[in-house]
Structure formats: structure tokens, C-alpha cells
Design a protein around this motif. Structure first.
Motif, short mmCIF file in Angstrom:
data_model
loop_
_atom_site.label_atom_id
_atom_site.label_comp_id
_atom_site.label_asym_id
_atom_site.label_seq_id
_atom_site.Cartn_x
_atom_site.Cartn_y
_atom_site.Cartn_z
N LEU B 38 58.06 45.65 -6.62
CA LEU B 38 56.80 46.20 -7.15
C LEU B 38 55.84 46.57 -6.03
N LEU B 39 55.72 45.66 -5.06
CA LEU B 39 54.77 45.91 -3.98
C LEU B 39 55.23 47.07 -3.11
N ALA B 40 56.56 47.13 -2.87
CA ALA B 40 57.07 48.22 -2.05
C ALA B 40 56.80 49.57 -2.72
N THR B 41 57.06 49.65 -4.02
CA THR B 41 56.80 50.92 -4.72
C THR B 41 55.32 51.25 -4.73
N ALA B 42 54.49 50.24 -4.93
CA ALA B 42 53.05 50.49 -4.93
C ALA B 42 52.61 51.01 -3.57
N LEU B 43 53.17 50.40 -2.52
CA LEU B 43 52.81 50.79 -1.16
C LEU B 43 53.24 52.23 -0.88
N LEU B 44 54.47 52.56 -1.31
CA LEU B 44 54.97 53.92 -1.11
C LEU B 44 54.14 54.93 -1.89
N THR B 45 53.63 54.50 -3.05
CA THR B 45 52.79 55.39 -3.83
C THR B 45 51.46 55.64 -3.12
N LEU B 46 50.93 54.57 -2.53
CA LEU B 46 49.61 54.70 -1.90
C LEU B 46 49.67 55.31 -0.49
N PHE B 47 50.86 55.22 0.14
CA PHE B 47 51.00 55.64 1.54
C PHE B 47 50.45 57.05 1.82
N PRO B 48 50.85 58.07 1.07
CA PRO B 48 50.33 59.42 1.37
C PRO B 48 48.81 59.51 1.23
N LEU B 49 48.27 58.77 0.26
CA LEU B 49 46.82 58.81 0.08
C LEU B 49 46.12 58.14 1.25
N LEU B 50 46.70 57.03 1.67
CA LEU B 50 46.15 56.32 2.83
C LEU B 50 46.21 57.20 4.07
N MET B 51 47.35 57.89 4.22
CA MET B 51 47.54 58.81 5.34
C MET B 51 46.47 59.89 5.34
N THR B 52 46.18 60.42 4.16
CA THR B 52 45.18 61.47 4.04
C THR B 52 43.83 60.95 4.48
N LEU B 53 43.51 59.76 3.99
CA LEU B 53 42.20 59.18 4.31
C LEU B 53 42.05 58.89 5.79
N THR B 54 43.04 58.21 6.38
CA THR B 54 42.92 57.88 7.80
C THR B 54 43.03 59.15 8.64
N GLY B 55 43.91 60.07 8.22
CA GLY B 55 44.07 61.32 8.96
C GLY B 55 42.79 62.12 8.99
N SER B 56 42.04 62.04 7.90
CA SER B 56 40.81 62.82 7.82
C SER B 56 39.75 62.29 8.77
N PRO B 71 42.64 55.56 12.87
CA PRO B 71 42.03 56.33 13.93
C PRO B 71 41.37 55.41 14.98
N ALA B 72 41.38 55.87 16.21
CA ALA B 72 40.77 55.09 17.28
C ALA B 72 39.26 55.00 17.04
N LYS B 73 38.70 56.10 16.64
CA LYS B 73 37.27 56.12 16.34
C LYS B 73 37.07 57.04 15.14
N MET B 74 36.33 56.55 14.15
CA MET B 74 36.15 57.33 12.92
C MET B 74 35.41 58.63 13.18
N GLN B 75 36.03 59.75 12.78
CA GLN B 75 35.42 61.06 12.99
C GLN B 75 34.86 61.59 11.67
N PHE B 76 33.69 61.10 11.29
CA PHE B 76 33.14 61.57 10.02
C PHE B 76 32.73 63.04 10.12
N ALA B 77 32.60 63.51 11.36
CA ALA B 77 32.21 64.91 11.57
C ALA B 77 33.25 65.86 11.01
N ASN B 78 34.50 65.38 10.87
CA ASN B 78 35.54 66.23 10.29
C ASN B 78 35.12 66.79 8.95
N TYR B 79 34.46 65.94 8.18
CA TYR B 79 34.07 66.38 6.84
C TYR B 79 33.04 67.50 6.90
N ALA B 80 32.06 67.30 7.78
CA ALA B 80 31.04 68.33 7.95
C ALA B 80 31.68 69.63 8.42
#
Lengths: 299, 300
Positions: B38-56, B71-80
Motif C-alpha cells: 500500500l505504501l509503495a503504491t501510494a509513494l509511486l502515485t505521489l512521486f511525480p507530484l512531489l517531483m513537480t513541486l520540488t522541481g519547480s 532543491p539546494a535553495k528554494m527558488q520561489f522566483a520561478n513562479y514569478a
């Protein structure tokens, strides 16, 4: 009499928007297709009646049949992974577990997200040089060199994985709904009669779930034969046509500009391809319905 | 689940129930395997979303080299930057406008039709219902887009988003059936009483019945909104010659072809977050509704 006319007027007024929209944007396009599949029509200029030539061309069109083959590989792979996985999840989550609703929420989440957007994300995740999948696999020492996930060898597998990711939660929920309509006392009396969990699953759950499963599997078959949105975003049917599916091939005949495909726009031939594709999906669904009809009878 | 039941039985009966094979240790092992799964499937489901968030939140260079998950340092400027430079302000407005209009239109068209079909008899009623039902299954893929497009050109609606909106509203059959179910739950006596009191048909519908239908409209609206917010191919086709009208889905997917696409992955991720977040938020708030309605749709 006046009363009657008034009622008729009110009815028509309330139905008019729906009927007009359905006729013009739902039904008319179908007749449009049925007409133009007998024409040589590029989308501009004159349409030339050519009878069944589009269909004889279709029979000789290797690219189309290749795409049909790919469609079946894609749909087969997707269904083979999605259906057992979603059924298993549904059976587990049907029991009393801690955190059931949270888990359901997580598994269902992909279905609320745009296929196109999540495909963009997967496109980057599966990137061979800096994609996260390769980074993780290399750190775990599962692979020694980056895998070319979007290359000719693995592209089909990649698009299937993405499709499974997006579909499991949906079918899990549908199975779960079916499971919850099975009366609990059946299990209770079976347990008293000494049936173990395996037997209960085999002798109660599966037969009782069969009618729902028949519908769910049919929806899944139709959806996976028709889906091309995420493939379009991730691979555009490439590389070298390895992930070209039926409906994507059709799309490229109709709107070649948007995909940068070298094919010329061909609406007449496209109509024939669209008709053939719909017939193929219909035939598969019909065959499935015929062979699964026993699932409908529980008692 | 069965332990609970068995414990209710008299003591004598308990003996006759054979234990699950494997005994106590076996059961713990089975539970562990199940939870790992259950946890592995949940993790695999969330992985792409987590990737998107950290990648952003990463820099472009960090995205290029792969590197670690966080990320080494959060780049909130990406959103702007995505909002302004990659034109996400425009895309978001287009998506919101289109989705709101489609939702309103679909609800209006489908609820009026569903009301008449549920409450009244008229010639051709069965034909109408059959046609609506078959509209949910007929699909010839992209082929219908061309005649639809031609129609919109003839109506001069191809240069605005109204063409897309009309086409999406025309596909209202599933909303129609959903709302018809909700109408059945409202007693007929209510509208009859209103009409006896001198309220006309139209007035009764808009003033008395529709307000009672609010929960149903909310659910159906949520689904219509989700559908149009996520729509990709239709707006793609309609905005090919008109980039100003692109929606989030189209604009984001097009970023892949940007001249410096490789450098923009962090912007793409920020854009993906911008387009996913509203739906995700609505989902978390209305989680129960989503799950119940979707689950209900398989019955019958």
C-alpha cells in the motif's frame, strides 16, 4: 387546448439548447465524416468523389496497421497492469484499515489532474540525461548507465507506465463501489462455515463483483483503445513510430501542423481512418461483451 | 473483519471455525507485506507530484544536472518568472474563463433538459434520451474536430474561446443524466404546488427547483469544471493560429518546443504546479464528493 400548446412551448424552450447543440456539434460531425470518407479532400480546395478508394488505400496503409498493432500493445499492457492492480487495491481498501480514506484519496488523485500537464511532468521525469527516474535508479545502483526511456526500445513501456499511473485510482474506485454493494452477511456466514480468506474471495467476492467488473472492464477497454493525449505529449508517436497509436495517427492526418508531422492534411482519408478506428473499437467492445456475458448472471 | 464477527458467536461455535493458515506470525507477515504494498503504491502515485513541486523550486542548472530530489535553495522566483515570462498569467486567465463558462453553460443546458425530461411527457422523449445516452459512447476521435471547427469559422467564433466553450457545452450528456438523477429526489408536489399558486413554469424552475438542486449542481459543476480545466486537444486545435487564446494545458505542453526548452524545465515545473494546484485544492476540499459520485456512476 391553449394549455396543451403552452406546455409544448415550455418543453421545447427547455429542450431547445440541448437539442440544437447536440444536433450541430454532436451528430452533424458524424454525418460529415460518413460523407467525406468517400471523397478525396485535403481540407481546402475541392472535394472529389472517389467511392471506396480511401478504404482500399487504408488496407494497404502499413503505417495505419502498425498503429493498430501499437494500439493493441498499448491497451493490452495498460489493462494487464491496471486492472489487477486496481482490483487488488480495492479489495484491500474495502476492509477495515487505518487510514483507508487517506489512501483512497491519494490513489484517486491522479484522475483530477490534466493528462496533458502530467504528461509534461513525466516527459521530464523520464528524460534520459537529467530525468529523476534515471537519477534514482543510478543512486540505487539498479542500472549502471542512464536508460533511454523515451528511445525506441523503452518508449512504449514508458507511455504504458504513465497511462497506468493515471488510471489505477479510477478503476480502484469503481471496483470499490462494486465491492461495497456485496452484502456483508454473505462473508459472515461463509466464515462460520469455515471458508478461509482465499475461498471467500474466490467464491463470494469474484462472482458477486462480476456484473460490475464486466462494466468496468468494458469502460477500461474503450478508454485505453481511444487514449492518445498523453502519448501525443510525451513521444508524439515517436521515436520512429514506436508509440504511434490509431487515434494519434488519425489526429496527424487531420491536424499535421500542430505536431510538426511531415504528412499532408487529408480529411477525406482521415475520415476513412476515423471510421475504421471506430469500427475496430466497436468490434473489440462487442466481442468482449459477447464473451463476458456470463459475468452478468450472478445466480 | 471476520474476527469481529466470530467473537460475537457463542463459545462452543468458536471452536468449529478453523483458523487462518499460518497462525499468528503468518498473519503479521501478511499484514506487513500488505502495508508495504500500500505504501509503495501510494509513494509511486505521489512521486511525480512531489517531483513537480520540488522541481519547480530548483534552479534551471540544478534541473539540468539531475542531482538530488530537494532543491539546494528554494527558488520561489520561478513562479514569478513563469507567471510573467512564460505567460502563465494569460494561460491561467484563459483556462479559468473557459472552464467557468463551460460549467455555467453545461449546468444550464443540462438542467433545463433534465427537468423537462424528468417531469413531463412529450413526443420523442425516448428518442431524445436514447440519443443523449449514445452520445456518451460514440467516439470517432479527432475526426469530429474538423466539422466542429468549420462550424465555428462560419459563426466567426474561431477567434475567441467561445467556439471551444460551445463545443464543450455540447457534450453535456453525462451531466444531463447525473442531474436527472438529482431531479428525481425532489418531490413533484413542490413544483405542482408552486404552479397552483400561480408561478409560471419558467419561474418555478429558476426560483424554486434550481435552488433546491444546489447540491446536485455543485457536484455536476465540479465534474464539468474538472473536465474543461483539463481539456487539451480541443483548445490546442482552436488556438493553433491564435497563441493568445492558449489555455494552461496547451501553453505548458508547448513550452517543450521553446527555443531553449532544455533551460526551462524549472519554469515548466512551476507552470505545471500553477495548473495542477487549483484542481488539487478543489479535490482536497471536495474529496468525499468526488469519490462518492465517481463510485456511484458505475451502478445502474
Amino acid at each position: 387546448m391553449i394549455y396543451k400548446w403552452r406546455r409544448l412551448g415550455e418543453n421545447s424552450l427547455f429542450l431547445a439548447p440541448s437539442i440544437i447543440l447536440t444536433l450541430t456539434l454532436g451528430i452533424y460531425p458524424l454525418f460529415w465524416m460518413l460523407r467525406y470518407m468517400f471523397y478525396d479532400y485535403a481540407g481546402y480546395g475541392e472535394a472529389l468523389f472517389i467511392g471506396l478508394d480511401n478504404f482500399s488505400r487504408l488496407l494497404r496503409d502499413g503505417l495505419f496497421w502498425e498503429s493498430v498493432r501499437n494500439t493493441f500493445v498499448f491497451a493490452g499492457g495498460k489493462l494487464l497492469l491496471t486492472l489487477p492492480l486496481s482490483l487488488l487495491l480495492a479489495v484491500i481498501l474495502n476492509g477495515k484499515l487505518r487510514g483507508v480514506s487517506l489512501l483512497r484519496g491519494i490513489y484517486f488523485m491522479p484522475t483530477v489532474i490534466s493528462t496533458a500537464v502530467i504528461s509534461v511532468v513525466f516527459y521530464n521525469i523520464f528524460n534520459s540525461y537529467n530525468g529523476m527516474v534515471n537519477t534514482v535508479l543510478m543512486k540505487l545502483h539498479l542500472v549502471s548507465a542512464p536508460v533511454d526511456w523515451l528511445g525506441p526500445k523503452h518508449a512504449m513501456l514508458t507511455v504504458i507506465i504513465v497511462a497506468v499511473w493515471g488510471a489505477v485510482g479510477n478503476y480502484m474506485l469503481l471496483f470499490l463501489a462494486g465491492l461495497q454493494s456485496i452484502p456483508q452477511d454473505l462473508y459472515e456466514s461463509a466464515a462460520i462455515d469455515g471458508a478461509n480468506a482465499g475461498r471467500r474471495f474466490w467464491n463470494i467476492t469474484l462472482p458477486m463483483l462480476a456484473p460490475v467488473a464486466q462494466m468496468v472492464i468494458m469502460l477500461a477497454i474503450i478508454a485505453s483503445l481511444k487514449g492518445y493525449e498523453s502519448i501525443m505529449v510525451i513521444t508524439e508517436g515517436g521515436p520512429i513510430g514506436k508509440t504511434e497509436v490509431m487515434y494519434l495517427y488519425l489526429y496527424k492526418l487531420l491536424f499535421p501542423v500542430s505536431t510538426g508531422s511531415p504528412v499532408a492534411q487529408q480529411l477525406g482519408y482521415g475520415s476513412a481512418v476515423g471510421f475504421a478506428s471506430a469500427v475496430i473499437v466497436g468490434a473489440v467492445t462487442g466481442l468482449y461483451f459477447f464473451f463476458s456475458r456470463k459475468m452478468n448472471k450472478v445466480y | 473483519m471476520n474476527e469481529h464477527v466470530i467473537s460475537k458467536q457463542p463459545a462452543g461455535l468458536k471452536q468449529s471455525v478453523p483458523r487462518e493458515p499460518g497462525g499468528h506470525a503468518g498473519r503479521i507477515a501478511a499484514r506487513t507485506v500488505m502495508w508495504l504494498f500500500l505504501l509503495a503504491t501510494a509513494l509511486l502515485t505521489l512521486f511525480p507530484l512531489l517531483m513537480t513541486l520540488t522541481g519547480s523550486l530548483k534552479t534551471g542548472a540544478e534541473m539540468m544536472t539531475g542531482g538530488s530530489l530537494f532543491p539546494a535553495k528554494m527558488q520561489f522566483a520561478n513562479y514569478a518568472e513563469a507567471w510573467k515570462q512564460a505567460n502563465f498569467a494569460r494561460y491561467t486567465w484563459n483556462s479559468a474563463f473557459m472552464s467557468v463558462m463551460v460549467t455555467i453553460g453545461t449546468l444550464l443546458v443540462a438542467s433545463m433538459a433534465a427537468y423537462v425530461v424528468d417531469r413531463r411527457e412529450f413526443p420523442g422523449k425516448r428518442i431524445y434520451v436514447t440519443v443523449q445516452a449514445s452520445m456518451m459512447f460514440i467516439s470517432v476521435g479527432a475526426i469530429v474536430l474538423r466539422p466542429q471547427f468549420d462550424l465555428m469559422v462560419a459563426l466567426h467564433l474561431n477567434t475567441t474561446l467561445w467556439g471551444v466553450i460551445l463545443i464543450l457545452v455540447s457534450a453535456h450528456s453525462s451531466t444531463f443524466f447525473m442531474l436527472q438523477g438529482f431531479f428525481k429526489a425532489i418531490p413533484r408536489e413542490l413544483d405542482e404546488a408552486a404552479m397552483v399558486d400561480g408561478s409560471g413554469f419558467i419561474r418555478t424552475f429558476f426560483r424554486i427547483i434550481l435552488p433546491l438542486l444546489t447540491p446536485g449542481l455543485g457536484v455536476a459543476g465540479l465534474f464539468a469544471f474538472r473536465h474543461s480545466w483539463n481539456e487539451y486537444i480541443l483548445p490546442l486545435v482552436f488556438t493553433m493560429t491564435n497563441p493568445k487564446l492558449q489555455t494552461l494545458t496547451v501553453g505548458l505542453a508547448n513550452l517543450r518546443y521553446g527555443s531553449s526548452a532544455a533551460m526551462q524545465i524549472h519554469l515548466m515545473m512551476a507552470g505545471a504546479c500553477l495548473s495542477i494546484l487549483p484542481m488539487l485544492l478543489a479535490y482536497i476540499l471536495a474529496n468525499k464528493t468526488f469519490i462518492q459520485v465517481t463510485a456511484g456512476s458505475v451502478k445502474g
